[in-house]
Design a protein around this motif. Structure first.
Motif, short mmCIF file in Angstrom:
data_model
loop_
_atom_site.label_atom_id
_atom_site.label_comp_id
_atom_site.label_asym_id
_atom_site.label_seq_id
_atom_site.Cartn_x
_atom_site.Cartn_y
_atom_site.Cartn_z
N SER A 31 0.83 -1.22 0.00
CA SER A 31 0.00 0.00 0.00
C SER A 31 0.86 1.25 0.00
O SER A 31 0.57 2.21 -0.74
N LYS A 32 1.89 1.27 0.82
CA LYS A 32 2.78 2.44 0.86
C LYS A 32 3.47 2.65 -0.49
O LYS A 32 3.61 3.78 -0.95
N LEU A 33 3.93 1.56 -1.10
CA LEU A 33 4.57 1.66 -2.41
C LEU A 33 3.61 2.22 -3.46
O LEU A 33 3.96 3.13 -4.22
N LEU A 34 2.38 1.68 -3.50
CA LEU A 34 1.42 2.14 -4.50
C LEU A 34 0.97 3.57 -4.24
O LEU A 34 0.81 4.35 -5.17
N ILE A 46 -2.81 3.66 -14.27
CA ILE A 46 -1.91 2.63 -13.73
C ILE A 46 -2.24 1.34 -14.44
O ILE A 46 -3.42 0.97 -14.55
N LEU A 47 -1.24 0.64 -14.90
CA LEU A 47 -1.40 -0.68 -15.49
C LEU A 47 -0.63 -1.65 -14.61
O LEU A 47 0.59 -1.55 -14.48
N ALA A 48 -1.34 -2.57 -13.98
CA ALA A 48 -0.72 -3.53 -13.07
C ALA A 48 -0.99 -4.94 -13.55
O ALA A 48 -2.01 -5.21 -14.18
N VAL A 49 -0.11 -5.85 -13.21
CA VAL A 49 -0.23 -7.25 -13.60
C VAL A 49 -0.36 -8.10 -12.35
O VAL A 49 0.34 -7.88 -11.36
N CYS A 50 -1.25 -9.10 -12.42
CA CYS A 50 -1.45 -9.98 -11.28
C CYS A 50 -1.86 -11.35 -11.77
O CYS A 50 -2.71 -11.46 -12.67
N GLY A 51 -1.28 -12.38 -11.20
CA GLY A 51 -1.65 -13.75 -11.56
C GLY A 51 -3.06 -14.10 -11.10
O GLY A 51 -3.55 -13.57 -10.10
N ALA A 52 -3.71 -14.98 -11.83
CA ALA A 52 -5.09 -15.35 -11.55
C ALA A 52 -5.27 -15.95 -10.15
O ALA A 52 -6.32 -15.79 -9.54
N ASN A 53 -4.26 -16.63 -9.64
CA ASN A 53 -4.37 -17.29 -8.34
C ASN A 53 -3.78 -16.48 -7.19
O ASN A 53 -3.72 -16.96 -6.07
N ARG A 94 -4.74 -9.56 -5.65
CA ARG A 94 -5.98 -9.12 -6.31
C ARG A 94 -6.82 -8.27 -5.37
O ARG A 94 -7.34 -7.23 -5.76
N LYS A 95 -6.96 -8.71 -4.13
CA LYS A 95 -7.73 -7.94 -3.14
C LYS A 95 -7.07 -6.59 -2.89
O LYS A 95 -7.75 -5.57 -2.76
N PHE A 96 -5.76 -6.58 -2.83
CA PHE A 96 -5.00 -5.35 -2.65
C PHE A 96 -5.29 -4.37 -3.78
O PHE A 96 -5.59 -3.20 -3.55
N MET A 97 -5.24 -4.84 -5.02
CA MET A 97 -5.47 -3.95 -6.16
C MET A 97 -6.93 -3.48 -6.22
O MET A 97 -7.20 -2.33 -6.55
N GLN A 98 -7.86 -4.34 -5.86
CA GLN A 98 -9.26 -3.94 -5.81
C GLN A 98 -9.48 -2.87 -4.75
O GLN A 98 -10.27 -1.94 -4.95
N HIS A 99 -8.77 -2.97 -3.64
CA HIS A 99 -8.85 -1.97 -2.57
C HIS A 99 -8.49 -0.58 -3.09
O HIS A 99 -9.04 0.42 -2.66
N GLY A 141 -9.08 0.43 -6.06
CA GLY A 141 -9.99 0.79 -7.14
C GLY A 141 -9.55 0.32 -8.51
O GLY A 141 -10.14 0.71 -9.52
N LEU A 142 -8.53 -0.52 -8.59
CA LEU A 142 -8.08 -1.05 -9.87
C LEU A 142 -9.02 -2.18 -10.29
O LEU A 142 -9.49 -2.95 -9.46
N LYS A 143 -9.29 -2.28 -11.58
CA LYS A 143 -10.21 -3.27 -12.13
C LYS A 143 -9.49 -4.14 -13.15
O LYS A 143 -8.55 -3.71 -13.80
N ILE A 144 -9.97 -5.38 -13.33
CA ILE A 144 -9.40 -6.28 -14.32
C ILE A 144 -9.78 -5.76 -15.72
O ILE A 144 -10.95 -5.56 -16.02
N ALA A 145 -8.78 -5.57 -16.55
CA ALA A 145 -9.01 -5.11 -17.92
C ALA A 145 -8.85 -6.26 -18.91
O ALA A 145 -9.51 -6.28 -19.94
N SER A 146 -7.98 -7.23 -18.61
CA SER A 146 -7.79 -8.37 -19.50
C SER A 146 -7.06 -9.48 -18.76
O SER A 146 -6.43 -9.24 -17.73
#
Length: 65
Positions: A18-21, A36-43, A48-53, A55-60
């Motif tokens: 969180s501090k880094l982002l 912001i364009l971030a990459v995260c593995g499906a598992n 994923r929860k961190f990025m959703q917190h 406000g980032l959304k899955i684009a692809s």
């Protein structure tokens, strides 16, 4: 452009991550960046929860073979 950053353990996404982002967002906004364009593995549920917190959304999702 920041190509990559990570945390040493998934449990650190909510604290150190969180501090880094937050700092990344501050610096990027000061330079006029609007996305912001971030990459995260499906598992990677904690990341994923961190990025959703934030406000980032899955684009692809990519499938390769």
């Amino acid at each position: 452009m920041i190509d990559d950053f990570c945390v040493s353990s998934p449990m650190y996404w909510q604290s150190v991550g969180s501090k880094l982002l937050e700092e990344l967002q501050r610096l990027a906004k000061a330079k006029g960046c609007t996305q912001i364009l971030a990459v995260c593995g499906a598992n990677d549920e904690l990341k994923r929860k961190f990025m959703q917190h934030f406000g980032l959304k899955i684009a692809s999702e990519w499938y390769v073979g």
